[in-house]
Design an enzyme around this catalytic site. Structure first.
Site, PDB file in Angstrom:
ATOM      1  N   LYS A  70     -38.591  71.229  -7.893  1.00 25.30           N
ATOM      2  CA  LYS A  70     -39.677  71.388  -6.912  1.00 25.30           C
ATOM      3  C   LYS A  70     -40.857  72.108  -7.561  1.00 25.30           C
ATOM      4  O   LYS A  70     -42.017  71.714  -7.377  1.00 25.30           O
ATOM      5  CB  LYS A  70     -39.203  72.192  -5.696  1.00 25.30           C
ATOM      6  CG  LYS A  70     -38.118  71.478  -4.916  1.00 25.30           C
ATOM      7  CD  LYS A  70     -37.738  72.266  -3.668  1.00 25.30           C
ATOM      8  CE  LYS A  70     -36.347  71.906  -3.207  1.00 25.30           C
ATOM      9  NZ  LYS A  70     -36.019  70.478  -3.186  1.00 25.30           N
ATOM     10  N   LYS A 106     -26.776  64.385 -14.451  1.00 28.25           N
ATOM     11  CA  LYS A 106     -26.659  64.521 -12.989  1.00 28.25           C
ATOM     12  C   LYS A 106     -25.301  64.083 -12.461  1.00 28.25           C
ATOM     13  O   LYS A 106     -24.958  62.900 -12.497  1.00 28.25           O
ATOM     14  CB  LYS A 106     -27.770  63.714 -12.316  1.00 28.25           C
ATOM     15  CG  LYS A 106     -27.846  64.010 -10.838  1.00 28.25           C
ATOM     16  CD  LYS A 106     -29.023  63.350 -10.182  1.00 28.25           C
ATOM     17  CE  LYS A 106     -29.016  63.534  -8.690  1.00 28.25           C
ATOM     18  NZ  LYS A 106     -29.044  64.920  -8.228  1.00 28.25           N
TER      19      LYS A 106
HETATM   20  P1  ADP Z   1     -33.450  69.943  -1.143  1.00 31.30           P
HETATM   21  O1  ADP Z   1     -32.343  69.174  -0.524  1.00 31.30           O
HETATM   22  O2  ADP Z   1     -34.488  70.373  -0.155  1.00 31.30           O
HETATM   23  O3  ADP Z   1     -34.020  69.304  -2.374  1.00 31.30           O
HETATM   24  P2  ADP Z   1     -32.122  71.895  -2.875  1.00 31.30           P
HETATM   25  O4  ADP Z   1     -30.795  72.432  -2.487  1.00 31.30           O
HETATM   26  O5  ADP Z   1     -32.207  70.907  -3.977  1.00 31.30           O
HETATM   27  O6  ADP Z   1     -32.789  71.352  -1.536  1.00 31.30           O
HETATM   28  O7  ADP Z   1     -33.115  73.106  -3.241  1.00 31.30           O
HETATM   29  C1  ADP Z   1     -33.325  74.183  -2.336  1.00 31.30           C
HETATM   30  C2  ADP Z   1     -32.406  75.348  -2.688  1.00 31.30           C
HETATM   31  O8  ADP Z   1     -32.873  75.991  -3.890  1.00 31.30           O
HETATM   32  C3  ADP Z   1     -32.400  76.496  -1.698  1.00 31.30           C
HETATM   33  O9  ADP Z   1     -31.487  76.262  -0.644  1.00 31.30           O
HETATM   34  C4  ADP Z   1     -31.995  77.689  -2.567  1.00 31.30           C
HETATM   35  O10 ADP Z   1     -30.627  77.980  -2.393  1.00 31.30           O
HETATM   36  C5  ADP Z   1     -32.195  77.229  -4.001  1.00 31.30           C
HETATM   37  N1  ADP Z   1     -32.971  78.099  -4.877  1.00 31.30           N
HETATM   38  C6  ADP Z   1     -32.658  78.324  -6.179  1.00 31.30           C
HETATM   39  N2  ADP Z   1     -33.564  79.115  -6.754  1.00 31.30           N
HETATM   40  C7  ADP Z   1     -34.492  79.415  -5.818  1.00 31.30           C
HETATM   41  C8  ADP Z   1     -35.696  80.192  -5.840  1.00 31.30           C
HETATM   42  N3  ADP Z   1     -36.118  80.808  -6.956  1.00 31.30           N
HETATM   43  N4  ADP Z   1     -36.409  80.279  -4.707  1.00 31.30           N
HETATM   44  C9  ADP Z   1     -35.997  79.657  -3.571  1.00 31.30           C
HETATM   45  N5  ADP Z   1     -34.857  78.903  -3.493  1.00 31.30           N
HETATM   46  C10 ADP Z   1     -34.107  78.766  -4.603  1.00 31.30           C
HETATM   47 MG    MG Z   2     -32.911  68.903  -4.289  1.00 35.73          MG
END
Ligand code: ADP
Ligand code: MG
Length: 304
Positions: free
Chosen positions: A266, A122
């Site tokens: 997620k 990370k």
């Molecule tokens: P958070 O701060 O909510 O954890 P992240 O940036 O870590 O947000 O994760 C959300 C992002 O994941 C979205 O903004 C999108 O750009 C990205 N993403 C990547 N793959 C996917 C997918 N298969 N479906 C939806 N979003 C996706």
């Molecule tokens: Mg995130």
């Protein structure tokens, strides 16, 4: 129904913001207004990330005179729990009509032999030149890796969370109707044998799932900045999933639809929660939190 709600970075800082205090209050109070409507009759624990905030603190530490000690990463994680926990507690409690909101500094255990400790993945904090990177590695024993975007960045282990040490207290508070803010930034990592704090950053979505099934939550809700989970995200054939079973989602995960560091954790968190509890996991946009909780927007992950 006891619900764990994980807030993404967009609840605290919107894209393009620099992070001034005015921007933070503005963003967090908007998120709190949305949440306060969604939480009216719900017993809930709120969790949150800390990526930008922990990076900011590490940068600030670097600005200190050379003879001042650098505080360890686990302490920076603890600081962000206080920082963000306070912002959420203060803004939510003003909107919840007398219901109490309480932020709890939370520790999460990790295994000493987690593979991340020998191969950290990370990236955190600022970008450094090659020369600075060498100095920091020598002076502080950091591991720095060349970043694809140029320059060097510190990489830290992101071990899998094993146990939330404060889980029983969090459960009691939530069952009493108090809205609890917990496992901020994935929790303060400690080793599971000696409980010694350790420099690492645990993924907030995985820590939220762990907390949720530990305290017997029936619902895990992950609020972020996209309409839900997509297949072929950002590519031709992109399709938003509305309802999906764990086995379908596992198949899509193995096909590589969900990258590490964003949607991957997620989806992994949702799979783990639904398999362990047979409850449901919801992934959807923060600005429609009420509908995400009700299951009328976003992606719902169901057993099966
Ligand atoms: P958070 O701060 O909510 O954890 P992240 O940036 O870590 O947000 O994760 C959300 C992002 O994941 C979205 O903004 C999108 O750009 C990205 N993403 C990547 N793959 C996917 C997918 N298969 N479906 C939806 N979003 C996706
Ligand atoms: Mg995130």
């Amino acid at each position: 129904m006891l619900t764990v709600i994980a807030l993404g970075g967009n609840a605290l800082l919107r894209k393009g913001q620099r992070g001034t205090i005015e921007e933070q209050w503005d963003t967090v109070s908007k998120a709190a207004a949305i949440l306060s409507r969604a939480l009216r009759d719900v017993n809930a624990v709120i969790t949150h990330g800390n990526g930008p905030q922990v990076g900011y603190l590490l940068e600030a530490f670097e600005m200190l005179p050379k003879d001042r000690p650098r505080q360890p990463l686990y302490l920076a994680v603890a600081m962000t729990q206080g920082w963000i926990g306070f912002l959420l507690q203060h803004s939510l409690s003003q909107l919840m009509g007398g219901r109490e909101v309480l932020a709890v500094p939370t520790r999460v255990t990790v295994r000493r032999d987690d593979p991340e400790f020998s191969n950290p993945s990370k990236p955190i904090g600022p970008y450094y030149s090659e020369e600075e990177a060498r100095r920091l590695a020598r002076e502080f024993g950091w591991i720095l890796k060349r970043d694809p975007r140029g320059g060097y960045r510190r990489v830290v282990p992101s071990p899998k969370p094993v146990r939330v040490l404060e889980a029983a207290y969090i459960a009691r508070l939530a069952e009493a109707g108090i809205i609890v803010v917990a496992v901020g930034g994935g929790g303060i990592p400690v080793l599971d044998d000696t409980l010694e704090p350790v420099d690492a950053v645990v993924d907030k979505d995985l820590a939220s799932s762990l907390l949720a099934y530990t305290i017997g939550a029936r619902r895990l809700v992950i609020l972020t900045d996209v309409p839900g989970v997509a297949v072929n995200y950002g590519r031709p054939g992109q399709r938003w999933l509305t309802e999906v079973t764990v086995s379908e989602l596992k198949h899509l995960y193995r096909m590589g639809h969900f990258p590490p560091g964003s949607m991957g954790p997620k989806v992994a968190a949702a799979i783990e929660f639904v398999e362990k509890t047979r409850g449901t996991a919801h992934i959807g946009p923060l600005d429609r939190a009420l509908e995400v909780l009700a299951g009328t927007t976003g992606t719902i992950v169901k057993p099966g």
